[in-house]
Scaffold this active site. Structure first.
Site, PDB file in Angstrom:
ATOM      1  N   HIS A 184       0.831  -1.220   0.000  1.00  0.00           N
ATOM      2  CA  HIS A 184       0.000   0.000   0.000  1.00  0.00           C
ATOM      3  C   HIS A 184       0.863   1.267   0.000  1.00  0.00           C
ATOM      4  O   HIS A 184       0.498   2.273   0.617  1.00  0.00           O
ATOM      5  CB  HIS A 184      -0.956   0.020   1.197  1.00  0.00           C
ATOM      6  CG  HIS A 184      -1.960  -1.098   1.210  1.00  0.00           C
ATOM      7  ND1 HIS A 184      -3.211  -0.970   0.691  1.00  0.00           N
ATOM      8  CD2 HIS A 184      -1.889  -2.373   1.665  1.00  0.00           C
ATOM      9  CE1 HIS A 184      -3.876  -2.104   0.839  1.00  0.00           C
ATOM     10  NE2 HIS A 184      -3.087  -2.978   1.414  1.00  0.00           N
ATOM     11  N   ASN A 221     -10.416  -2.817   2.353  1.00  0.00           N
ATOM     12  CA  ASN A 221     -10.079  -2.816   0.926  1.00  0.00           C
ATOM     13  C   ASN A 221     -11.336  -2.549   0.103  1.00  0.00           C
ATOM     14  O   ASN A 221     -12.438  -2.523   0.639  1.00  0.00           O
ATOM     15  CB  ASN A 221      -9.508  -4.184   0.518  1.00  0.00           C
ATOM     16  CG  ASN A 221      -8.033  -4.330   0.868  1.00  0.00           C
ATOM     17  OD1 ASN A 221      -7.337  -3.349   1.135  1.00  0.00           O
ATOM     18  ND2 ASN A 221      -7.554  -5.560   0.850  1.00  0.00           N
ATOM     19  N   HIS A 226      -4.176   0.921  11.895  1.00  0.00           N
ATOM     20  CA  HIS A 226      -3.970  -0.321  12.637  1.00  0.00           C
ATOM     21  C   HIS A 226      -5.336  -0.935  12.952  1.00  0.00           C
ATOM     22  O   HIS A 226      -6.146  -0.287  13.619  1.00  0.00           O
ATOM     23  CB  HIS A 226      -3.234   0.013  13.942  1.00  0.00           C
ATOM     24  CG  HIS A 226      -2.759  -1.193  14.693  1.00  0.00           C
ATOM     25  ND1 HIS A 226      -3.367  -2.432  14.601  1.00  0.00           N
ATOM     26  CD2 HIS A 226      -1.726  -1.349  15.543  1.00  0.00           C
ATOM     27  CE1 HIS A 226      -2.722  -3.283  15.374  1.00  0.00           C
ATOM     28  NE2 HIS A 226      -1.724  -2.657  15.956  1.00  0.00           N
TER      29      HIS A 226
END
Ligand code: HDE
Length: 721
Positions: A80, A153, A344
């Site tokens: 990413h 995603n 996170h």
């Protein structure tokens, strides 16, 4: 203080902006200084022993400037790396208090600031936006109870079922290890070698080979939390939950030939589109949806809720829309915000918790670990973009680049600090993990309920329209066509035969492989609970849902509401264009929320056939059809004569035609169309609007209706058939 652009509509969300402001500098009207505040009187000459002599070591100003420059780069993200981001806010529609204790999901009046980073996975920081790839969709909610990150995603499933395989997957998709070729592309041997030996990735491969992996805009893609999470209410009762982001503009993609050309013409296409639309006040919006499954239904489905290669069909569990996210402000500084933001999956708030999805469990370790390398130490939470708006009090101290000046005691329990800071009970918002019952033996094994690798791949494929199936087939033909090792190609044809026989045959034909191929049955290479190494054949479970509209772009309910909002329309003209047509074009597009781009042989003023002139925004040779959603050629004999002399104009039309876009030509503009491939159109091609005797005003409604279709796929079927 820095000037804030486009903070309109942000309301309470400005709290985070204000927080960032304390760390923003604006040089307006200020003197140049060193990092220590000394005013600099010459920034262009270093200190020398003589006008033509050597530089002096004592030149602390030169050394400070160059040393800082030498350390400007930090490691890019391992995955990413390429991304673009924006600020905004989230608001829940109605309180979800009955299912979650998360306060930001309980108060419809509360605007929770968010920062969202979109990304591609495989390419490095400078790679193209239009790579065929999964897109990251990471949202940081700055809630009053602490930061909550939903790190998802744009595809609802993943390649692997266990975190231990992630380094292998990423090594395989990254460029070949010897020559670092190809950049940001999965079309090479190591990727397909891994995939052909990893049957659990088949469902994800279907998505990755579909047009979902080449979005038209970051604003027109869905987002998914992927894993099953838990909501827990104030009474401690839990439900399973899957998160969805539904784009208000619908789901739109480009075609593969177009994607490849965009990569050359404007490799910042997505980043630019997001930035420009936010600057223009076209704030992108997504509705947050949740699929809720009661704890009691955990084992009710044809798949395991903990398996990240499976989705819950919306026909089985509908998506309940619970709120909306609006992105309304671009970052002020790419590095400080977009590059340094640290997401996170373990940044939780009370009321939301994990499940035992083995992929998610591995992620919980990985994200802090990677920040230590990337951001250089344990204090990355103090970087302004990562700092919560909720107060932070604990006994963690020191470390590289510590910003906080902590006062007092640093141990717990203590009396010297009056016992502060206190642990919070549940009633005070203290985080309490879901009390899940655990029993069993310690094993390295996968549950048999994870062994069905093909049923949902077939469900996805069967849910697509004909043109979507054709695009998946072509994508597989392209990708596997780049694979040099024939055994890998054959293994993939074999794997595809478990999804759909016709698909497998079409791919095999393009690769020159005779079907059926004799390959070993795909296997799971793992160790069962008894510890003896065994290979398992995947099992196939009949799915209770055979077709799901939400999996298709064509049939998605999100695309039912047809409009042309924020579409970018190319208008090709030259001196002598028909002023009335261009007025009608501009007013039609404005009324419908779209924008025009005037493209002419040269920049500056272009004269019309009346006294009016208009400024060209692009030169024909400086832009390309692939950067626009549709094309209009207004009338004007002189204008069209000039365009006929520019070969790039015909190429422009040919590409727009090939990529199934709406093309409209009026008056003399039709003469340009006559020189192009558009003459090969069907009689019933709704995307080709020609009015040799007419004006744009007369066809404007037809034009808007055609653009709202996004693309005209019947044309593609005719061209390839
Ligand atoms: Fe990530 N992933 N990931 N991932 N991921 C990272 O963290 C990792 C996975 C996702 O815009 C890294 O800060 C492991 C699934 C996004 O900054 C790293 C596994 C999903 C982003 C990492 C996964 C994601 C990352 C690299 C398997 C969708 C970009 C830089 C267990 C649900 C966030 C960083 C941003 C980034 C590890 C699988 C989404 C290395 C080990 C599944 C959107 O920590």
């Amino acid at each position: 203080m820095a000037t804030k652009k486009n903070s309109g509509g942000n309301g309470g969300a400005d709290k985070k902006s204000a927080d960032l402001d304390r760390n923003t500098t604006n040089p307006d009207g200020e003197f140049l200084t060193t990092n220590h505040g000394l005013r600099i009187n010459d920034n262009h000459n270093s200190l020398r022993a003589h006008e033509r002599g050597p530089s002096l070591l004592e030149d602390f100003i030169l050394r400070e400037k160059i040393t800082h420059f030498d350390h400007e780069r930090i490691p890019e993200r391992a995955v990413h790396a390429r991304g673009a981001a924006a600020h905004g806010f989230f608001q829940v529609y109605e309180s979800l208090k009955d299912i979650t204790a998360a306060k930001f999901l309980q108060d419809p009046l509360r605007k929770t600031p968010v920062f969202v980073r979109f990304s591609t996975v495989a390419g490095s920081r400078g790679s193209t936006d239009l790579a065929r790839d999964v897109r990251g969709f990471a949202v940081k909610f700055y809630t009053d109870e602490g930061n909550y990150d939903l790190v998802g995603n744009n595809i609802p499933v993943f390649f692997i079922q266990d975190a231990i395989k992630f380094p292998d997957l990423i090594h395989a998709v990254k460029p070949e290890p010897n020559n670092e070729i190809p950049q940001a592309a999965s079309a090479h041997d190591t990727f397909w070698d891994f995939i052909s030996l990893t049957p659990e990735s088949t469902h994800m491969i279907m998505w990755a080979m579909s047009d979902r992996a080449i979005p038209r805009s970051l604003r027109t893609m869905e987002g998914f939390g992927v894993h099953t999470f838990r909501f827990i209410n104030e009474k401690g009762k839990a439900v399973f939950v899957k998160f969805h982001w539904k784009p208000v503009l619908g789901i739109h993609s480009v075609v593969w030939d177009e994607a490849q050309k965009i990569s050359g013409k404007d490799s910042d296409f997505h980043r630019r589109d997001l930035f420009e639309n936010i600057e223009a006040g076209n704030f992108p919006e997504w509705e947050l949806g949740v699929q809720i499954v009661p704890e009691a239904d955990e084992h009710k489905y044809d798949f395991d809720l903990l398996d990240p290669t499976k989705l819950i069909p919306e026909e089985l569990v509908p998506v309940k829309i619970v709120g909306k996210m609006t992105l309304n402000r671009n970052p002020n500084n790419f590095f400080a915000e977009t590059e340094q933001v640290a997401f996170h999956p373990g940044h939780l708030v009370a009321g939301i918790d994990f499940t035992n999805d083995p992929l998610l469990q591995g992620r919980l370790f990985s994200y802090t670990d990677t920040q230590l390398t990337r951001l250089g130490g344990p204090n990355f939470h103090e970087i302004p973009i990562n700092r919560p708006v909720a107060p932070v009090h604990n006994n963690q101290r020191d470390g590289h680049m510590r910003q906080t000046v902590n006062i007092g005691t640093a141990h717990d329990p203590n009396t010297t600090g009056g016992g502060c800071p206190f642990q919070a009970g549940k009633i005070d918002g203290g985080f309490v993990s879901f009390m899940e019952k655990m029993e069993g033996s310690k094993v390295r094994a996968r549950s048999r309920s994870f062994f069905d690798h093909f049923s949902q791949a077939t469900l996805f494929y069967n849910s697509q329209s004909d043109w979507e199936k054709a695009h998946i087939t072509k994508a597989l033909q392209f990708e596997l066509g780049k694979v040099k090792n024939p055994a890998i190609r054959e293994r993939m044809v074999g794997i595809l035969s478990f999804v759909d026989k016709a698909l497998s045959k079409a791919v095999a034909d393009a690769l020159g492989i005779k079907t059926p191929v004799q390959i070993e049955k795909p296997i799971n290479r793992n160790i069962p609970a008894d510890g003896n190494v065994k290979d398992f054949e995947p099992i196939t479970k009949k799915q209770s849902v055979e077709k799901s509209d939400a999996l298709s772009i064509e049939f998605s309910p999100l695309n039912k509401n047809k409009n042309i909002k924020t579409r970018k329309i190319a208008v090709l003209l030259a001196d002598g264009f028909d002023a009335a047509d261009v007025d009608a074009i501009n007013s039609t597009l404005k009324k419908n929320g779209a924008t025009s781009c005037i493209i002419a042989p040269h920049l500056g003023a272009i004269k019309s056939d009346s006294t009016k002139s208009i400024d060209a925004q692009e030169r024909i040779l400086g832009t390309a059809s692939v950067l626009y959603d549709a094309l209009i050629i207004p009338g004007g004999a002189k204008s069209v004569q000039a365009l006929l002399k520019e070969p790039a104009c015909v190429e422009f039309i040919n590409d727009a035609f090939k990529h199934c876009k709406t093309i409209c030509a009026v008056g003399d503009g039709v003469k340009l169309i006559e020189k192009s491939d558009a003459m090969k159109a069907n009689d019933n091609d709704e995307g080709l609007i020609l009015a040799p005797e007419g004006t744009f005003a007369e066809v404007s409604k037809e034009f808007v209706a055609a653009v709202s279709m996004h693309r005209h796929w019947t044309r593609e079927a005719k061209l390839s058939g």
